[in-house]
Design a protein around this motif. Structure first.
Motif, PDB file in Angstrom:
ATOM      1  N   SER A   1       0.846  -1.202   0.073  1.00 41.32           N
ATOM      2  CA  SER A   1       0.008   0.059   0.060  1.00 41.32           C
ATOM      3  C   SER A   1       0.910   1.119  -0.122  1.00 41.32           C
TER       4      SER A   1
ATOM      5  N   PRO B   1      -0.244   6.493   6.820  1.00 39.55           N
ATOM      6  CA  PRO B   1      -0.967   6.932   7.823  1.00 39.55           C
ATOM      7  C   PRO B   1      -0.323   8.341   8.202  1.00 39.55           C
TER       8      PRO B   1
ATOM      9  N   ALA C   1      -0.764  12.114  10.815  1.00 36.03           N
ATOM     10  CA  ALA C   1      -1.811  12.810  11.884  1.00 36.03           C
ATOM     11  C   ALA C   1      -1.231  14.216  11.998  1.00 36.03           C
TER      12      ALA C   1
ATOM     13  N   GLY D   1       2.237   1.901  17.940  1.00 35.75           N
ATOM     14  CA  GLY D   1       2.826   2.989  17.085  1.00 35.75           C
ATOM     15  C   GLY D   1       2.352   2.780  15.735  1.00 35.75           C
ATOM     16  N   GLY D   2       2.012   4.130  15.120  1.00 29.45           N
ATOM     17  CA  GLY D   2       1.892   3.906  13.698  1.00 29.45           C
ATOM     18  C   GLY D   2       0.290   3.349  13.467  1.00 29.45           C
TER      19      GLY D   2
ATOM     20  N   PRO E   1       0.003  -1.873   9.175  1.00 30.12           N
ATOM     21  CA  PRO E   1       0.232  -1.746   7.845  1.00 30.12           C
ATOM     22  C   PRO E   1      -0.682  -2.983   6.852  1.00 30.12           C
ATOM     23  N   LYS E   2      -0.905  -2.672   5.931  1.00 31.55           N
ATOM     24  CA  LYS E   2      -1.416  -3.568   4.979  1.00 31.55           C
ATOM     25  C   LYS E   2      -1.260  -5.072   5.030  1.00 31.55           C
TER      26      LYS E   2
ATOM     27  N   TRP F   1      -1.209  -6.761   7.530  1.00 33.24           N
ATOM     28  CA  TRP F   1      -0.945  -7.225   9.028  1.00 33.24           C
ATOM     29  C   TRP F   1      -1.997  -6.969   9.979  1.00 33.24           C
TER      30      TRP F   1
ATOM     31  N   PRO G   1       6.459  -8.768  19.346  1.00 33.71           N
ATOM     32  CA  PRO G   1       5.655  -7.634  18.694  1.00 33.71           C
ATOM     33  C   PRO G   1       4.065  -7.737  18.672  1.00 33.71           C
TER      34      PRO G   1
ATOM     35  N   ARG H   1      -4.156 -12.490   4.294  1.00 34.19           N
ATOM     36  CA  ARG H   1      -3.440 -11.530   3.291  1.00 34.19           C
ATOM     37  C   ARG H   1      -3.401 -11.590   2.163  1.00 34.19           C
TER      38      ARG H   1
ATOM     39  N   ASN I   1       3.134  12.642  11.275  1.00 32.13           N
ATOM     40  CA  ASN I   1       3.806  11.435  11.444  1.00 32.13           C
ATOM     41  C   ASN I   1       3.637  10.182  10.334  1.00 32.13           C
ATOM     42  N   THR I   2       4.467   9.922  10.166  1.00 36.80           N
ATOM     43  CA  THR I   2       4.191   8.584   9.006  1.00 36.80           C
ATOM     44  C   THR I   2       4.880   7.433   9.692  1.00 36.80           C
ATOM     45  N   GLY I   3       4.865   6.308   8.848  1.00 31.09           N
ATOM     46  CA  GLY I   3       5.657   5.233   9.516  1.00 31.09           C
ATOM     47  C   GLY I   3       4.989   4.711  10.641  1.00 31.09           C
ATOM     48  N   SER I   4       5.932   4.402  11.653  1.00 34.98           N
ATOM     49  CA  SER I   4       5.748   3.671  12.840  1.00 34.98           C
ATOM     50  C   SER I   4       5.519   4.382  13.903  1.00 34.98           C
ATOM     51  N   ASN I   5       5.811   5.795  13.901  1.00 34.49           N
ATOM     52  CA  ASN I   5       5.536   6.751  14.857  1.00 34.49           C
ATOM     53  C   ASN I   5       4.215   6.630  15.325  1.00 34.49           C
TER      54      ASN I   5
ATOM     55  N   PRO J   1      11.218 -11.677  10.519  1.00 34.74           N
ATOM     56  CA  PRO J   1      10.169 -11.513   9.297  1.00 34.74           C
ATOM     57  C   PRO J   1       9.477 -10.008   9.870  1.00 34.74           C
ATOM     58  N   MET J   2       9.713  -8.866   9.090  1.00 32.41           N
ATOM     59  CA  MET J   2       9.295  -7.622   9.495  1.00 32.41           C
ATOM     60  C   MET J   2       8.424  -6.845   8.433  1.00 32.41           C
ATOM     61  N   ALA J   3       7.522  -5.810   8.962  1.00 34.88           N
ATOM     62  CA  ALA J   3       6.633  -5.441   8.092  1.00 34.88           C
ATOM     63  C   ALA J   3       7.289  -4.157   7.651  1.00 34.88           C
TER      64      ALA J   3
ATOM     65  N   PRO K   1       6.849  -0.677   5.608  1.00 37.62           N
ATOM     66  CA  PRO K   1       5.851   0.532   5.582  1.00 37.62           C
ATOM     67  C   PRO K   1       4.647   0.135   4.664  1.00 37.62           C
ATOM     68  N   ASN K   2       4.784  -0.562   3.552  1.00 40.84           N
ATOM     69  CA  ASN K   2       3.737  -0.810   2.748  1.00 40.84           C
ATOM     70  C   ASN K   2       3.028  -1.837   2.952  1.00 40.84           C
ATOM     71  N   GLY K   3       3.378  -2.889   3.863  1.00 42.90           N
ATOM     72  CA  GLY K   3       2.872  -4.059   4.431  1.00 42.90           C
ATOM     73  C   GLY K   3       3.704  -5.245   3.747  1.00 42.90           C
ATOM     74  N   ASP K   4       4.460  -5.091   2.843  1.00 39.05           N
ATOM     75  CA  ASP K   4       5.313  -6.308   2.622  1.00 39.05           C
ATOM     76  C   ASP K   4       6.050  -6.773   3.633  1.00 39.05           C
ATOM     77  N   ILE K   5       6.322  -8.266   3.655  1.00 36.10           N
ATOM     78  CA  ILE K   5       7.210  -8.781   4.586  1.00 36.10           C
ATOM     79  C   ILE K   5       8.259  -8.830   4.333  1.00 36.10           C
TER      80      ILE K   5
ATOM     81  N   ALA L   1       8.539  -4.976  15.066  1.00 37.88           N
ATOM     82  CA  ALA L   1       8.221  -5.838  13.856  1.00 37.88           C
ATOM     83  C   ALA L   1       8.241  -4.921  12.752  1.00 37.88           C
ATOM     84  N   ARG L   2       8.774  -3.736  12.765  1.00 43.93           N
ATOM     85  CA  ARG L   2       8.600  -2.832  11.632  1.00 43.93           C
ATOM     86  C   ARG L   2       9.892  -2.294  11.322  1.00 43.93           C
TER      87      ARG L   2
END
Lengths: 349, 463
Positions: free
Chosen positions: A34, A38, A40, A289-290, A293-294, A296, A309, A317, B54-58, B368-370, B372-376, B392-393
């Motif tokens: 995606s 996100p 704010a 936090g945040g 994501p798509k 997840w 986590p 998915r 804020n974007t991403g994981s904040n 295995p982490m996320a 920002p676009n959701g890909d693993i 996990a981001r």
């Protein structure tokens, strides 16, 4: 003065706005990733937030997630929340293109994705239904009462005029409040805006009522391990909407982190006061936090147990299959496993 | 020439003029800056409650309100001191009441034996409730439980003793006590080498531990006792009386470098508004260059070190359990904060190893982490990934909490891995290409002139 920081912010706004406007094009089952970001602009008194909204992002136990549309079963929506304490307004806008089937129907199967629950009655199936959007946030606690003889759950503080002679157990809650019902247009597009009063968040489909409280509760005290959420047997528990005078200020939602959930409801209320089904499509979560994501999912067991986590890959998915999120269920009789002192420990932890 | 350039040039010239004056008499008593001097320093500054994107994981719910984790009511700091392991003299150890051991149902019905470490072992009053400068064995006997209890955290790792003694770094597996994941899960196995954070002024923290992953002190204290006082991976939650942990929290929050700072936590205190509105109200300026340094700090550093008078990160959330800890559980998001990757972890100055010791060799840890676009994304751990180990981001790789700067001169060495031994080294990292090329550096680039750097150092040295 228009400095570099302002430029970056402006570009960020424009970019974010562009991504909202150009929501995902129709796609198949495969998770495409995606670009819907996100963001704010946050202040308690005035601000806004954009939450990308997907399937499976933030869902309660025993909920079944169904594809919004078979030709776009991993679609994206966008939830924008704006608030202004001075004008006493909170707006929630939900948008998406080719994302929902009008008049949805879904059949569940008892024992597979439908488990009758006397503390959350609901119809097994939905025929020619409608959609309802929910704003959700951690709440305070709820006191549940258990029969001192059988240790069975009797009900909550909201079911008794005066506390019964029973074992009280305090559990954390999530508060949930609904917006009014809607349908997408014939193409499956959605652009809905709802408006709350900042100082009094009530159900928009029933403005004389406030939020519900959700928790995960043991049906019998012997089924809970007070130290291990994951080893307990729990069921979802939902109160009827609280009285209007229990309505809270928007800050109570804003400060604690958001979840939004789009449920599929029957064409008519099936209880009075109304409840909700556990069938849903899209959701969004910024509880940790945040935003989630798509592809997840917020791991509710991790959130309740403070484990990390707090997100896991959403099991559906890469598929168009409905997904049922099971509640913790071990059926271990902890009364037979623990010393006699354990019931006291259960009440103090 | 545009207005912005004209102002910038004027500021630069005025700075240079001031620099010349300052160099001439650095030991002169501070003078009240003129309005003109103040005007010269009106660069963009951090403002409380400034809206942010804020974007991403904040966390999207972050606010810059001056507020801190509330203490539980009716707690007993004296009992907390005893449970912490500090003797009544306030200096030495007394672990009579500070060990958590016994029969544990939560640990599967086994007896938990303490290795005799207490909170004091790693948080010593004479060192700001941290540890002395390494090598630790120069000041702490090898017979101390700090060393004899090593296997509680190192768990047989061949580098455990060396990294502890020579670098004052402990091996930590952040998800070691997560029973919902199998022991073979890479999130259970991932580890890092971290310093023992100093606890003075911990009551002003937003998020706890070096990477801010701790959402409240109750859970952090419990986790520390799990991790440092016994060798197994079992939780023994039932050996804690929640009241004792709350008493420890109160004792910890009582530890401040300057009692006046306590007003920050109390809106009813007559000094509260002064400390909120004047970020340097409690700083004892002795020279004009020190004051000049504070103005450079204000313009260049307070985007992140934004808590007035304490100078950690102010951005915080205020979930239930933070607002009403006496009635509501810690649930949902943690209190902190805004975390940054400023390129320290990637530098890995001490060349620390992040492969897993298997008993007869080493193997990589792949998480295995996320994205920002959701890909693993399968991420192979080669340096301390910071907050990402618990979120996990990928966007959180290398992110750490913004540390507080009060009493900075006494807090060496610096950063999560003790990789800077002096304030100068820590400052120079922020002026380096490693910082400039880091995600945090790109978000908040820092450029100072030679003389501004000199003033900044003088300011940081008196905090």
């Amino acid at each position: 003065m228009f400095g570099p920081n302002h430029k970056a912010r402006a570009l960020g706004c424009i970019g974010a706005a562009a991504t909202i406007i150009s929501l995902a094009s129709p796609s198949g089952a495969h998770n495409q990733g995606s670009l819907n970001k996100p963001f704010a602009k946050f202040d308690m008194e005035k601000g806004f937030m954009n939450l990308p909204t997907y399937q499976g992002a933030g869902i309660p136990f025993e909920l079944t997630v169904i594809p919004g549309k078979q030709d776009n079963c991993n679609g994206e929506m966008s939830t924008t929340i704006s608030w202004n304490e001075k004008t006493n307004k909170v707006k929630v806008r939900l948008r998406g293109k080719n994302v929902l089937e009008p008049n949805p129907s879904f059949d569940r199967t008892e024992g597979v994705n439908y488990f009758p629950n006397e503390f959350w009655p609901e119809p097994e199936d939905v025929v020619n239904g409608r959609y309802q959007y929910w704003m959700i946030s951690p709440g305070g606690t709820i006191t549940l009462y258990y029969d001192p003889q059988t240790l069975d759950l009797l009900g909550s503080e909201w079911d008794f005029e005066t506390p019964p002679p029973a074992i009280p157990i305090t559990l954390p809650t999530i508060k949930v409040v609904s917006m009014d019902f809607f349908q997408p247009n014939g193409s499956g597009d959605v652009d809905e805006t709802w408006e709350f009063d900042y100082d009094k968040i009530v159900k928009l489909d029933q403005p004389t009522m406030a939020h519900h409280l959700f928790t995960a509760a043991p049906g019998n005290l012997c089924l809970v391990n007070p130290f291990r959420f994951d080893l307990s047997t729990l069921r979802p528990y939902l109160t009827y909407p609280l009285p209007e005078n229990e309505a809270v200020n928007f800050r109570e939602f804003l400060e604690s982190g958001f979840i939004f959930d789009l449920t599929v409801e029957p064409a008519e209320y099936y209880t009075d006061p109304p409840l909700t089904t556990q069938i849903a499509t899209y959701s969004a979560a910024a509880l940790t936090g945040g935003a989630v994501p798509k592809g997840w999912q917020l791991d509710l067991a991790a959130v309740f147990g403070n484990q990390a986590p707090p997100i896991v890959p959403y099991p559906s998915r890469d598929s168009c299959d409905p997904y049922f999120y099971p509640a913790p269920k071990t059926n271990i009789d902890w009364c037979a496993q623990m010393p006699a002192s354990m019931p006291q420990a259960m009440m103090t932890n | 020439m545009s207005t912005i350039n004209q102002k910038w040039l004027a500021g630069l010239l005025f700075s240079a003029a001031l620099a010349g004056c300052a160099q001439g008499d650095e030991t002169a008593p501070p003078e009240e800056p003129t309005a003109e001097a103040k005007q010269a320093f009106l660069w963009p500054t951090n403002k409380p409650n400034r809206p942010r994107i804020n974007t991403g994981s904040n966390n999207l719910h972050l606010s810059n309100e001056v507020r801190f984790l509330a203490l539980q009511p009716n707690t007993d700091s004296v009992n907390g001191q005893g449970k912490f392991g500090v003797a009544s003299d306030g200096v030495n150890e007394d672990n009579t009441d500070a060990l958590f051991e016994g029969f544990s149902v939560a640990a599967g019905g086994q007896a938990i034996a303490s290795n005799q470490r207490s909170c004091f072992t790693c948080h010593r009053p004479e060192d700001g409730f941290g540890l002395p400068l390494p090598p630790l064995s120069n000041s702490i006997a090898l017979t101390d439980t700090l060393f004899t209890g090593l296997d509680a955290d190192a768990q047989g790792d061949p580098d455990g003793l060396s990294n502890l003694d020579n670098l004052a770094l402990f091996k930590l597996r952040p998800n070691r006590f997560n029973p919902t994941r199998a022991p073979s899960d890479p999130y259970r196995r991932v580890f890092f080498w971290r310093k023992s954070p100093r606890l003075v002024n911990v009551g002003f923290s937003h998020g706890f531990l070096n990477d801010g992953r701790g959402r409240n002190t109750f859970e952090v204290i419990r986790g520390a006792i799990f991790a440092h006082t016994q060798e197994g991976d079992e939780r023994f939650d039932d050996l804690f009386d929640p009241a004792d942990l709350r008493d420890i929290e109160t004792f910890m929050f009582d530890q401040v470098t300057d009692p006046v700072l306590g007003a920050l936590r109390d809106p009813q205190d007559p000094m509260h508004d002064t400390l909120v509105n004047n970020p340097f109200a409690t700083v004892d300026f002795q020279t004009f260059p020190q004051w000049l340094g504070s103005q450079v700090f204000k313009s260049k550093c307070m985007n992140c070190h934004s808590t007035p008078n304490v100078f950690n990160g102010l951005a915080n959330t205020n979930p239930v359990g933070t607002r009403n800890p006496d009635t509501d559980p810690a649930f949902g998001p943690g209190q902190g904060g805004e975390f940054f990757n400023i390129g320290v972890a990637e530098k890995n100055v001490h060349n620390l190893r992040f492969t897993e010791w298997t008993g007869n060799g080493y193997q990589p840890i792949v998480l295995p982490m996320a994205a920002p676009n959701g890909d693993i994304v399968n991420h192979t751990v080669t340096f301390d990934i910071g907050l990402a180990a618990t979120t996990a981001r990928t966007a959180d790789i290398g992110k750490f909490k913004v540390p507080q700067l009060r009493d900075l001169a006494d807090n060496a060495p610096y950063f999560h891995d003790n990789s800077a031994t002096t304030i100068k080294e820590a400052l120079d990292h922020h002026l380096s290409s490693a910082y400039a090329n880091s995600p945090g550096g790109r978000q908040y680039p820092i450029w100072v002139s030679h003389i501004q750097r000199k003033w900044l150092l003088k300011f940081l040295e008196i905090l």
